[in-house]
Scaffold this motif. Structure first.
Motif, PDB file in Angstrom:
ATOM      1  N   THR A 165     -13.135  17.178  -2.416  1.00 15.10           N
ATOM      2  CA  THR A 165     -12.616  15.974  -2.277  1.00 15.10           C
ATOM      3  C   THR A 165     -11.659  15.423  -3.372  1.00 15.10           C
ATOM      4  O   THR A 165     -11.783  15.682  -4.530  1.00 15.10           O
ATOM      5  CB  THR A 165     -13.666  14.597  -2.125  1.00 15.10           C
ATOM      6  OG1 THR A 165     -14.600  14.929  -1.103  1.00 15.10           O
ATOM      7  CG2 THR A 165     -12.990  13.381  -1.845  1.00 15.10           C
ATOM      8  N   ASP A 166     -10.386  15.360  -2.824  1.00 13.81           N
ATOM      9  CA  ASP A 166      -9.424  15.098  -3.913  1.00 13.81           C
ATOM     10  C   ASP A 166      -9.201  13.209  -3.768  1.00 13.81           C
ATOM     11  O   ASP A 166      -9.010  12.648  -2.646  1.00 13.81           O
ATOM     12  CB  ASP A 166      -7.976  15.509  -3.647  1.00 13.81           C
ATOM     13  CG  ASP A 166      -8.056  16.969  -3.590  1.00 13.81           C
ATOM     14  OD1 ASP A 166      -8.842  17.454  -4.695  1.00 13.81           O
ATOM     15  OD2 ASP A 166      -7.249  17.809  -2.727  1.00 13.81           O
ATOM     16  N   VAL A 167      -9.301  12.658  -4.969  1.00 12.25           N
ATOM     17  CA  VAL A 167      -9.184  11.075  -5.034  1.00 12.25           C
ATOM     18  C   VAL A 167      -8.033  10.698  -5.684  1.00 12.25           C
ATOM     19  O   VAL A 167      -7.968  11.254  -6.979  1.00 12.25           O
ATOM     20  CB  VAL A 167     -10.411  10.692  -5.501  1.00 12.25           C
ATOM     21  CG1 VAL A 167     -10.273   9.000  -5.473  1.00 12.25           C
ATOM     22  CG2 VAL A 167     -11.561  11.051  -4.589  1.00 12.25           C
ATOM     23  N   THR A 168      -7.205  10.030  -5.045  1.00 13.53           N
ATOM     24  CA  THR A 168      -6.017   9.544  -5.805  1.00 13.53           C
ATOM     25  C   THR A 168      -6.067   8.051  -5.884  1.00 13.53           C
ATOM     26  O   THR A 168      -6.347   7.422  -4.989  1.00 13.53           O
ATOM     27  CB  THR A 168      -4.530   9.860  -4.985  1.00 13.53           C
ATOM     28  OG1 THR A 168      -4.246  11.381  -5.200  1.00 13.53           O
ATOM     29  CG2 THR A 168      -3.486   9.385  -5.807  1.00 13.53           C
ATOM     30  N   VAL A 169      -5.724   7.663  -6.947  1.00 13.76           N
ATOM     31  CA  VAL A 169      -5.837   5.818  -7.141  1.00 13.76           C
ATOM     32  C   VAL A 169      -4.415   5.198  -7.266  1.00 13.76           C
ATOM     33  O   VAL A 169      -3.662   5.713  -8.227  1.00 13.76           O
ATOM     34  CB  VAL A 169      -6.711   5.610  -8.332  1.00 13.76           C
ATOM     35  CG1 VAL A 169      -6.697   4.123  -8.494  1.00 13.76           C
ATOM     36  CG2 VAL A 169      -7.887   6.121  -8.294  1.00 13.76           C
ATOM     37  N   TRP A 170      -4.111   4.330  -6.246  1.00 13.88           N
ATOM     38  CA  TRP A 170      -2.942   3.760  -6.278  1.00 13.88           C
ATOM     39  C   TRP A 170      -3.136   2.530  -7.225  1.00 13.88           C
ATOM     40  O   TRP A 170      -3.939   1.472  -6.738  1.00 13.88           O
ATOM     41  CB  TRP A 170      -2.360   3.419  -4.891  1.00 13.88           C
ATOM     42  CG  TRP A 170      -1.539   4.491  -4.274  1.00 13.88           C
ATOM     43  CD1 TRP A 170      -1.713   5.866  -4.579  1.00 13.88           C
ATOM     44  CD2 TRP A 170      -0.847   4.496  -3.186  1.00 13.88           C
ATOM     45  NE1 TRP A 170      -0.909   6.419  -3.712  1.00 13.88           N
ATOM     46  CE2 TRP A 170      -0.317   5.724  -2.831  1.00 13.88           C
ATOM     47  CE3 TRP A 170      -0.579   3.409  -2.261  1.00 13.88           C
ATOM     48  CZ2 TRP A 170       0.347   5.851  -1.516  1.00 13.88           C
ATOM     49  CZ3 TRP A 170       0.166   3.646  -1.098  1.00 13.88           C
ATOM     50  CH2 TRP A 170       0.548   4.840  -0.826  1.00 13.88           C
ATOM     51  N   LYS A 171      -2.399   2.313  -8.210  1.00 13.55           N
ATOM     52  CA  LYS A 171      -2.770   0.768  -9.065  1.00 13.55           C
ATOM     53  C   LYS A 171      -2.042  -0.123  -8.181  1.00 13.55           C
ATOM     54  O   LYS A 171      -0.773   0.104  -8.038  1.00 13.55           O
ATOM     55  CB  LYS A 171      -2.242   1.260 -10.477  1.00 13.55           C
ATOM     56  CG  LYS A 171      -2.130   0.132 -11.482  1.00 13.55           C
ATOM     57  CD  LYS A 171      -1.432   0.592 -12.788  1.00 13.55           C
ATOM     58  CE  LYS A 171      -1.405  -0.565 -13.580  1.00 13.55           C
ATOM     59  NZ  LYS A 171      -2.606  -1.771 -13.871  1.00 13.55           N
ATOM     60  N   GLY A 172      -2.521  -1.165  -8.234  1.00  9.10           N
ATOM     61  CA  GLY A 172      -1.932  -2.290  -7.578  1.00  9.10           C
ATOM     62  C   GLY A 172      -1.289  -3.185  -8.644  1.00  9.10           C
ATOM     63  O   GLY A 172      -1.184  -2.820  -9.885  1.00  9.10           O
ATOM     64  N   PRO A 173      -0.248  -4.049  -8.206  1.00  7.41           N
ATOM     65  CA  PRO A 173       0.105  -4.172  -6.731  1.00  7.41           C
ATOM     66  C   PRO A 173       0.744  -3.272  -5.933  1.00  7.41           C
ATOM     67  O   PRO A 173       1.296  -2.378  -6.721  1.00  7.41           O
ATOM     68  CB  PRO A 173       0.612  -5.383  -6.824  1.00  7.41           C
ATOM     69  CG  PRO A 173       1.584  -5.345  -8.202  1.00  7.41           C
ATOM     70  CD  PRO A 173       0.538  -4.803  -9.139  1.00  7.41           C
ATOM     71  N   VAL A 174       0.323  -3.156  -4.551  1.00  4.08           N
ATOM     72  CA  VAL A 174       1.231  -2.013  -3.871  1.00  4.08           C
ATOM     73  C   VAL A 174       2.279  -2.814  -3.251  1.00  4.08           C
ATOM     74  O   VAL A 174       1.959  -3.750  -2.521  1.00  4.08           O
ATOM     75  CB  VAL A 174       0.220  -1.215  -3.015  1.00  4.08           C
ATOM     76  CG1 VAL A 174       1.050  -0.291  -1.884  1.00  4.08           C
ATOM     77  CG2 VAL A 174      -0.755  -0.464  -3.779  1.00  4.08           C
ATOM     78  N   SER A 175       3.575  -2.286  -3.055  1.00  8.43           N
ATOM     79  CA  SER A 175       4.487  -3.144  -2.178  1.00  8.43           C
ATOM     80  C   SER A 175       4.359  -2.709  -0.942  1.00  8.43           C
ATOM     81  O   SER A 175       3.739  -1.720  -0.246  1.00  8.43           O
ATOM     82  CB  SER A 175       6.011  -2.713  -2.771  1.00  8.43           C
ATOM     83  OG  SER A 175       6.326  -1.228  -2.184  1.00  8.43           O
ATOM     84  N   ARG A 176       4.974  -3.491   0.099  1.00 11.44           N
ATOM     85  CA  ARG A 176       5.038  -3.356   1.455  1.00 11.44           C
ATOM     86  C   ARG A 176       5.727  -2.037   1.993  1.00 11.44           C
ATOM     87  O   ARG A 176       5.714  -1.662   3.040  1.00 11.44           O
ATOM     88  CB  ARG A 176       5.419  -4.553   2.103  1.00 11.44           C
ATOM     89  CG  ARG A 176       4.441  -5.755   1.776  1.00 11.44           C
ATOM     90  CD  ARG A 176       4.599  -6.924   2.788  1.00 11.44           C
ATOM     91  NE  ARG A 176       3.798  -7.775   2.844  1.00 11.44           N
ATOM     92  CZ  ARG A 176       3.188  -8.649   3.767  1.00 11.44           C
ATOM     93  NH1 ARG A 176       3.875  -8.699   4.915  1.00 11.44           N
ATOM     94  NH2 ARG A 176       2.134  -9.586   3.454  1.00 11.44           N
ATOM     95  N   ALA A 177       6.548  -1.577   1.002  1.00  9.06           N
ATOM     96  CA  ALA A 177       7.050  -0.114   1.426  1.00  9.06           C
ATOM     97  C   ALA A 177       6.193   0.893   0.817  1.00  9.06           C
ATOM     98  O   ALA A 177       6.581   2.050   1.150  1.00  9.06           O
ATOM     99  CB  ALA A 177       8.420  -0.032   0.394  1.00  9.06           C
ATOM    100  N   GLY A 178       5.034   0.660   0.599  1.00 11.68           N
ATOM    101  CA  GLY A 178       4.050   1.505   0.224  1.00 11.68           C
ATOM    102  C   GLY A 178       4.207   2.443  -1.011  1.00 11.68           C
ATOM    103  O   GLY A 178       3.717   3.393  -1.467  1.00 11.68           O
ATOM    104  N   LEU A 179       4.731   1.815  -1.975  1.00 15.07           N
ATOM    105  CA  LEU A 179       4.981   2.041  -3.388  1.00 15.07           C
ATOM    106  C   LEU A 179       4.054   1.489  -4.381  1.00 15.07           C
ATOM    107  O   LEU A 179       3.945   0.033  -4.595  1.00 15.07           O
ATOM    108  CB  LEU A 179       6.715   1.781  -3.909  1.00 15.07           C
ATOM    109  CG  LEU A 179       7.412   2.203  -2.905  1.00 15.07           C
ATOM    110  CD1 LEU A 179       8.827   1.729  -3.449  1.00 15.07           C
ATOM    111  CD2 LEU A 179       7.214   3.839  -3.022  1.00 15.07           C
ATOM    112  N   PRO A 180       2.971   1.982  -4.961  1.00 10.65           N
ATOM    113  CA  PRO A 180       2.374   1.529  -6.206  1.00 10.65           C
ATOM    114  C   PRO A 180       2.709   1.586  -7.331  1.00 10.65           C
ATOM    115  O   PRO A 180       3.830   1.902  -7.527  1.00 10.65           O
ATOM    116  CB  PRO A 180       1.079   2.739  -6.058  1.00 10.65           C
ATOM    117  CG  PRO A 180       1.678   3.951  -5.782  1.00 10.65           C
ATOM    118  CD  PRO A 180       2.909   3.596  -4.750  1.00 10.65           C
ATOM    119  N   THR A 181       2.047   0.638  -8.112  1.00  5.87           N
ATOM    120  CA  THR A 181       2.665   0.484  -9.634  1.00  5.87           C
ATOM    121  C   THR A 181       2.503   1.640 -10.273  1.00  5.87           C
ATOM    122  O   THR A 181       3.313   2.004 -11.198  1.00  5.87           O
ATOM    123  CB  THR A 181       1.874  -0.628 -10.241  1.00  5.87           C
ATOM    124  OG1 THR A 181       1.971  -1.909  -9.582  1.00  5.87           O
ATOM    125  CG2 THR A 181       2.233  -1.240 -11.679  1.00  5.87           C
TER     126      THR A 181
END
Length: 447
Positions: A165-181
């Motif tokens: 399993t590969d786990v990636t964490v998107w730090k919030g906030p996440v934009s509505r364009a799908g771009l994480p901080t």
């Protein structure tokens, strides 16, 4: 847009927010909302394409009129209905963009990127793809007040060997364009030999950072769990913290009222649940864990392995005493000669932990509960505890995916100081909501 699959009837929010958790409130009206997956539904003529039904909470609970039906055929949602995609197999929720409204992340059972559907004053609308991942979990893992999104991708495996399993964490906030901080990855070395299937978020050590519990296949017919502890730098694996293994269902909540979230693991093959209590050090030693079966004093029924006691779990405060309780699904429970009818057992939390004292058993044959237990209903396939009408008591939501020959249905039953009561019970499925219902397995996932 297919007929019956638009975002219809979502109520407009009031101007005043209240104490209801933002992650549970998609339209900001102060009431918790419910998302239900019907992953085998026919959508756009495609078998098992799947959809998600969202029913919005209010002072009188849920109703069939206040709902949104979301599928790949819904305007603004990326993609199109695809046979066997099983859209709605896995759900997670949280305020990802930080606008004060809960958002819903919908994943499929097979190929197909997860989709974030965005909350707002008129409920869930639009959609943003999350590419190259299979399932998700939310939480504030670095304690900065913003919801982060953990993304899971699987590979390898076969036979008795687990996939990695590969786990990636998107730090919030996440934009509505799908771009994480920002983007980080969990330690690949720890995840190389576990094929993660279940996830839960809570704070086991009371430090204010959300922790992530995962469970999955580890090979040779065995299942295991791993706990990643939140920190200012995000999630970190701590090999000093041990959690119960064999978890095909997992949940986290404070079931002894000490301020630390506890780990609850369902070992359905043995019809048992294990509880590891949280502590400042992470989790108390194994000898202090609790195991509960239907042979535990006070728990209705009798231990039978085929009952699958622990196949589903939910944690929440049903009786308003400030301590979380546990709903345990046993969808294989036989009622007399009616096999696989299913039951949900309610276990009371207390300052001394969880025992069988005051336990309840809820079935379709319980007095006042609508319906009749039938062969193969599987009542308790999935469960959720959530205060839908904002009266301070968590309500029980339980699904029977085998109901009506596999169409599936969901029951919402009120929480009270005495426990779960059948007053004002609401039962619904795809047909009730004007959505596709034939063999839909409505209730396969509840969030």
């Amino acid at each position: 847009m297919a007929a019956g699959l638009g975002a219809l009837g979502a109520p407009t929010a009031s101007a005043t927010k209240d104490a209801t958790s933002v992650q549970d409130d998609f339209n900001g009206d102060g009431y918790a909302d419910l998302a239900v997956g019907a992953n085998h539904a026919i959508v756009g003529g495609k078998s098992k394409a799947g959809y998600v039904a969202v029913t919005y909470g209010g002072p009188h609970g849920l109703s069939a009129s206040n709902r949104s039906i979301i599928s790949r055929a819904t305007a603004g949602v990326p993609g199109s209905p695809t046979a066997n995609q099983a859209f709605g197999t896995q759900l997670s929720r949280g305020d990802l963009d930080g606008d004060g409204y809960g958002d819903l992340v919908i994943a499929s059972g097979t190929a197909g990127d997860p989709v974030i559907v965005w909350g707002g004053p008129r409920g869930l609308t639009g959609g943003t793809s999350v590419p190259d991942h299979w399932s998700t979990q939310t939480g504030d893992f670095d304690g900065d007040g913003h919801t982060d999104l953990a993304l899971f991708e699987f590979g390898g495996g076969g036979g008795d060997e687990p996939g990695h399993t590969d786990v990636t964490v998107w730090k919030g906030p996440v934009s509505r364009a799908g771009l994480p901080t920002a983007v980080t990855r969990l330690d690949a070395g720890q995840l190389c030999c576990i094929e993660v299937s279940e996830k839960a978020t809570g704070d086991v050590n009371g430090d204010g950072y959300d922790d992530l519990l995962v469970s999955g296949y580890v090979g040779e017919g065995s299942y295991g769990t791993q706990l990643y502890v939140g920190s200012p730098n995000g999630l970190v694996y701590d090999d000093r913290v041990r959690a119960p293994g064999w978890g095909l269902a997992i949940a986290m909540g404070d079931v002894n009222g000490d301020g630390y979230d506890d780990i609850v693991v369902g070992v359905s093959d043995d019809s048992r649940i294990d509880i590891a209590y949280g502590a400042a050090s992470g989790v108390v030693p194994r000898e202090q864990w609790t195991s509960i079966t239907q042979n535990t004093a006070g728990v209705p029924g009798t231990l039978e392995y085929e009952d699958a006691f622990g196949a589903s779990l939910a944690v929440g405060d049903i009786n308003g005493d400030g301590i979380d309780d546990i709903a345990v699904g046993a969808p294989g429970e036989a009622l007399g000669t009616t096999h696989d009818a299913g039951v949900v057992d309610i276990l009371r939390g207390s300052r001394s932990g969880v025992t069988g004292a005051g336990a309840q058993a809820i079935t379709q044959n319980t007095a006042g509960v609508p319906g009749t237990a039938e062969l193969g209903d599987g009542f308790g396939t999935t469960v959720r505890l959530l205060d839908i009408n904002r009266n301070g008591y968590a309500d029980l939501v339980a699904a029977a995916t085998g109901e009506d020959g596999g169409n599936g249905a969901v029951w919402a039953l009120r929480g009270r100081p005495t426990g779960i009561v059948p007053d004002a019970a609401f039962v619904f499925g795809g047909r009730t909501l004007g959505a596709p219902y034939a063999k839909a397995q409505f209730g396969y996932e509840i969030k």
